[in-house]
Motif scaffolding. Structure first.
Motif, mmCIF file in Angstrom:
data_model
loop_
_atom_site.group_PDB
_atom_site.id
_atom_site.type_symbol
_atom_site.label_atom_id
_atom_site.label_comp_id
_atom_site.label_asym_id
_atom_site.label_seq_id
_atom_site.Cartn_x
_atom_site.Cartn_y
_atom_site.Cartn_z
ATOM 1 N N PHE A 10 2.752 -6.831 2.922
ATOM 2 C CA PHE A 10 2.884 -6.736 1.599
ATOM 3 C C PHE A 10 2.019 -7.521 0.582
ATOM 4 O O PHE A 10 1.484 -7.231 -0.352
ATOM 5 N N LEU A 11 2.209 -8.803 1.248
ATOM 6 C CA LEU A 11 1.509 -10.048 0.388
ATOM 7 C C LEU A 11 -0.060 -9.916 0.546
ATOM 8 O O LEU A 11 -0.840 -10.086 -0.094
ATOM 9 N N VAL A 12 -0.387 -9.384 1.972
ATOM 10 C CA VAL A 12 -1.732 -8.976 1.974
ATOM 11 C C VAL A 12 -2.257 -7.585 1.056
ATOM 12 O O VAL A 12 -3.451 -7.870 0.592
ATOM 13 N N LEU A 13 -1.469 -6.853 1.030
ATOM 14 C CA LEU A 13 -1.701 -5.795 -0.019
ATOM 15 C C LEU A 13 -1.941 -6.292 -1.393
ATOM 16 O O LEU A 13 -2.766 -5.914 -2.063
ATOM 17 N N ALA A 14 -1.337 -7.171 -1.836
ATOM 18 C CA ALA A 14 -1.276 -7.809 -3.116
ATOM 19 C C ALA A 14 -2.328 -8.452 -3.303
ATOM 20 O O ALA A 14 -3.190 -8.491 -4.044
ATOM 21 N N ALA A 15 -2.727 -9.285 -2.250
ATOM 22 C CA ALA A 15 -4.022 -10.045 -2.218
ATOM 23 C C ALA A 15 -5.363 -9.342 -2.412
ATOM 24 O O ALA A 15 -6.300 -9.458 -3.185
ATOM 25 N N ILE A 16 -5.262 -8.046 -1.532
ATOM 26 C CA ILE A 16 -6.550 -7.114 -1.517
ATOM 27 C C ILE A 16 -6.493 -6.419 -2.914
ATOM 28 O O ILE A 16 -7.705 -6.445 -3.516
ATOM 29 N N ALA A 17 -5.393 -6.138 -3.373
ATOM 30 C CA ALA A 17 -5.574 -5.516 -4.653
ATOM 31 C C ALA A 17 -5.782 -6.387 -5.832
ATOM 32 O O ALA A 17 -6.629 -5.899 -6.814
ATOM 33 N N ALA A 18 -5.700 -7.440 -5.807
ATOM 34 C CA ALA A 18 -6.443 -8.558 -6.937
ATOM 35 C C ALA A 18 -7.514 -8.681 -6.854
ATOM 36 O O ALA A 18 -8.203 -9.238 -7.797
ATOM 37 N N THR A 19 -8.291 -8.359 -5.613
ATOM 38 C CA THR A 19 -9.980 -8.287 -5.629
ATOM 39 C C THR A 19 -10.443 -7.044 -6.173
ATOM 40 O O THR A 19 -11.764 -6.993 -6.327
ATOM 41 N N VAL A 20 -9.692 -6.223 -6.438
ATOM 42 C CA VAL A 20 -10.164 -4.955 -6.789
ATOM 43 C C VAL A 20 -10.504 -4.639 -8.356
ATOM 44 O O VAL A 20 -9.770 -5.141 -9.177
ATOM 45 N N ARG A 21 -11.816 -4.222 -8.691
ATOM 46 C CA ARG A 21 -12.018 -4.058 -10.213
ATOM 47 C C ARG A 21 -11.990 -2.651 -10.335
ATOM 48 O O ARG A 21 -13.037 -1.840 -9.918
ATOM 49 N N MET A 22 -11.152 -2.364 -11.124
ATOM 50 C CA MET A 22 -10.738 -0.784 -11.611
ATOM 51 C C MET A 22 -11.783 -0.479 -12.475
ATOM 52 O O MET A 22 -12.248 -1.311 -13.556
ATOM 53 N N PRO A 23 -12.261 0.945 -12.682
ATOM 54 C CA PRO A 23 -13.280 1.317 -13.425
ATOM 55 C C PRO A 23 -12.214 1.225 -14.885
ATOM 56 O O PRO A 23 -11.379 1.370 -14.961
ATOM 57 N N HIS A 24 -12.922 1.332 -16.246
ATOM 58 C CA HIS A 24 -12.315 1.133 -17.308
ATOM 59 C C HIS A 24 -11.547 2.459 -17.769
ATOM 60 O O HIS A 24 -10.502 2.275 -18.546
ATOM 61 N N THR A 25 -12.271 3.599 -17.276
ATOM 62 C CA THR A 25 -11.437 4.770 -17.555
ATOM 63 C C THR A 25 -11.297 5.468 -16.276
ATOM 64 O O THR A 25 -12.196 5.491 -15.355
ATOM 65 N N PRO A 26 -10.589 6.504 -16.203
ATOM 66 C CA PRO A 26 -10.221 7.250 -14.958
ATOM 67 C C PRO A 26 -11.434 8.409 -14.741
ATOM 68 O O PRO A 26 -11.880 8.817 -15.813
ATOM 69 N N ALA A 27 -11.875 8.608 -13.460
ATOM 70 C CA ALA A 27 -12.909 9.482 -13.260
ATOM 71 C C ALA A 27 -12.250 10.765 -13.066
ATOM 72 O O ALA A 27 -12.473 11.452 -12.122
ATOM 73 N N ILE A 28 -11.765 11.445 -14.145
ATOM 74 C CA ILE A 28 -10.931 12.512 -13.852
ATOM 75 C C ILE A 28 -11.567 13.371 -15.169
ATOM 76 O O ILE A 28 -10.705 14.400 -15.524
ATOM 77 N N ALA A 29 -12.477 13.145 -15.951
ATOM 78 C CA ALA A 29 -12.728 13.886 -17.162
ATOM 79 C C ALA A 29 -12.945 15.332 -16.912
ATOM 80 O O ALA A 29 -12.609 16.424 -17.584
ATOM 81 N N ASP A 30 -13.668 15.750 -15.882
ATOM 82 C CA ASP A 30 -13.766 17.389 -15.464
ATOM 83 C C ASP A 30 -12.737 17.909 -14.735
ATOM 84 O O ASP A 30 -12.730 19.078 -14.290
ATOM 85 N N ALA A 31 -11.521 17.054 -14.754
ATOM 86 C CA ALA A 31 -10.363 17.768 -13.663
ATOM 87 C C ALA A 31 -9.152 17.951 -14.611
ATOM 88 O O ALA A 31 -8.097 18.205 -14.058
ATOM 89 N N ARG A 32 -9.495 17.894 -15.958
ATOM 90 C CA ARG A 32 -8.253 17.953 -16.817
ATOM 91 C C ARG A 32 -7.885 19.553 -16.765
ATOM 92 O O ARG A 32 -8.666 20.287 -16.750
ATOM 93 N N PRO A 33 -6.479 19.576 -17.083
ATOM 94 C CA PRO A 33 -5.978 20.937 -17.087
ATOM 95 C C PRO A 33 -6.801 21.639 -18.309
ATOM 96 O O PRO A 33 -6.952 21.157 -19.435
ATOM 97 N N GLY A 34 -7.084 22.943 -18.121
ATOM 98 C CA GLY A 34 -7.528 23.752 -19.115
ATOM 99 C C GLY A 34 -6.656 23.813 -20.146
ATOM 100 O O GLY A 34 -6.999 24.225 -21.510
ATOM 101 N N HIS A 35 -5.360 23.867 -19.868
ATOM 102 C CA HIS A 35 -4.481 24.239 -21.324
ATOM 103 C C HIS A 35 -3.233 23.356 -20.628
ATOM 104 O O HIS A 35 -2.671 23.698 -19.790
ATOM 105 N N THR A 36 -2.494 22.403 -21.459
ATOM 106 C CA THR A 36 -1.556 21.619 -21.414
ATOM 107 C C THR A 36 -0.547 22.219 -22.799
ATOM 108 O O THR A 36 -1.277 21.861 -23.746
#
Length: 425
Positions: free
Chosen positions: A167-193
């Motif tokens: 679990f500590l290794v997971l936390a250490a690896i996650a700390a090195t990840v640089r996430m994108p500023h916005t999710p890459a789901i723009a074209d996967a949004r529901p057509g109607h909510t």
């Protein structure tokens, strides 16, 4: 994505060291009795149910990365506390920390995968996550079995220490990840909510397709995962006369089928509508339950009963391999961009509810009501197919069959037409 998947595999590897042996550790090694051991397993589920309702909103407000790191640190603390716990109070407290931490990891990791993958790569990303989880759990359980010794409490401390380290290794690896500023789901949004402008639980409950998916998810997890180590195990030992060691072989067969079939079924999954893939899983599981019925009620030889019981677990594994690249990406495709974490957390909460209710219902039935138990879960499996087909009628074409939609769009345009369209744009 590679770092996220590596951390996911290592955390599953750590869990594999302790999950199969937790009951024995509490009841026998710490000599706290079967009642306390059962309470510890219940606390795992209750801790998850307590934290998941708040997890999604935190992920959407703060991002999945800090939530994952915090959950990993909490789980590491719980694992270490479990390794040194010697009383009922300390064991239950450690179980609460460990259960809460591991529960929060699920939607955080799922949201990170959504944010870091394009829609056309998301199916394979979730398939890889499920593959690595099962591979890690299997290898961890195998090595843990070689290290554990009921006569030496120190061997269990070693297992929990390895789990905490992962679990500590997971936390250490996650700390090195640089996430994108916005999710890459723009074209996967529901057509109607139904309540797109509103946030929180009200918006989610107003989204009919997501509510239908949550109901379907509850039935999926209740009829499969909720029975593995409770009702189906009790049925196998009581009705089919299966040896306890055979249960381990059956679980190993389940994992082996998942590992072997995961990427083989991807082509099948990608070419078909998601709702129909889930419906096919319901039919496969109905056959699995019928085979289990033969194992316990067919009056065949012990060898045939054992083979049928192992086959049941193998067929469950095939269904799981088909679901992993189907259900999780569908949750992501239904989620509005600002609510990915809340949708993932809601689905994780439904899973935990099913895992809590499943053993409570299936355990007594599997032990005493053998015929009704099999009939009940054959009907639940067929219900999965019905619910999946009803869900499909409420999905857009892109949500239900994203690869088919993209291939048809490409097929309609010749290279010259695409070039002309590109110049016009």
């Amino acid at each position: 994505m590679r770092r996220i998947q590596a951390g996911n595999a290592l955390s599953a590897f750590g869990l594999g060291f302790t999950v199969p042996y937790l009951y024995v550790y509490v009841a026998q090694v710490r000599d706290l009795g079967a009642t306390t051991a059962g309470a510890v397993l219940a606390v795992f589920a209750m801790a998850a149910l307590a934290v998941l309702p708040f997890t999604g909103r935190t992920i959407d407000r703060r991002g999945p990365l800090p939530v994952l790191i915090g959950a990993a640190l909490l789980a590491a603390l719980g694992a270490l506390a479990m390794g040194v716990a010697g009383s009922v109070t300390t064991v239950v407290g450690a179980a609460a920390l460990l259960g809460a931490g591991t529960a929060v990891m699920q939607p955080a990791l799922a949201t990170m995968i959504v944010w870091s993958s394009a829609p056309d790569a998301r199916t394979r990303a979730f398939a890889l996550q499920f593959f690595l989880q099962n591979l890690g759990l299997g290898i961890g359980g195998l090595i843990g079995g070689l290290l554990v010794d009921e006569s030496r409490p120190g061997s269990f401390l070693l297992l929990f220490s390895i789990e905490a380290a992962m679990f500590l290794v997971l936390a250490a690896i996650a700390a090195t990840v640089r996430m994108p500023h916005t999710p890459a789901i723009a074209d996967a949004r529901p057509g109607h909510t139904g309540a797109k402008g509103a946030g929180g639980l009200r918006a989610l409950l107003g989204h009919r397709a997501m509510v239908q998916l949550c109901v379907l998810g509850f039935v999926l997890f209740f009829a499969c995962y909720g029975q593995f180590e409770s009702g189906l195990a009790a049925y196998g030992t009581e009705a089919a006369g299966i040896e306890p060691s055979t249960l381990g072989m059956a679980l190993a067969a389940n994992t082996a089928v998942i590992v072997a079939a995961q990427f083989l079924v991807l082509r099948f999954v990608e070419r078909r509508r998601r709702s129909r893939v889930i419906a096919a899983v319901g039919l496969i599981w109905a056959v699995a339950w019928l085979i289990a019925g033969y194992a316990g009620l067919g009056h065949g030889s012990q060898a045939m009963a054992t083979a049928a019981f192992i086959t049941t677990y193998g067929l469950f594994g095939l269904g799981e391999a088909m679901l992993s690249p189907t259900v999780a990406p569908l949750v992501a495709d239904l989620a509005p961009e600002s609510m990915v974490g809340q949708y993932n957390s809601a689905f994780a909460l439904v899973k935990q509810l099913a895992l809590a209710v499943g053993p409570a219902v299936g355990g007594p039935m599997g032990a005493a009501l053998h015929g009704p138990y099999i009939v009940t879960f054959v009907l639940f499996s067929l219900g999965i197919s019905v619910l999946a087909l009803r869900l499909g009628r409420g999905l857009t074409a892109l949500q239900d069959h994203p690869y088919g939609m993209r291939s048809r769009v490409v097929a309609r345009h010749t290279p010259e037409e695409r070039a002309t369209a590109g110049t016009a744009v």
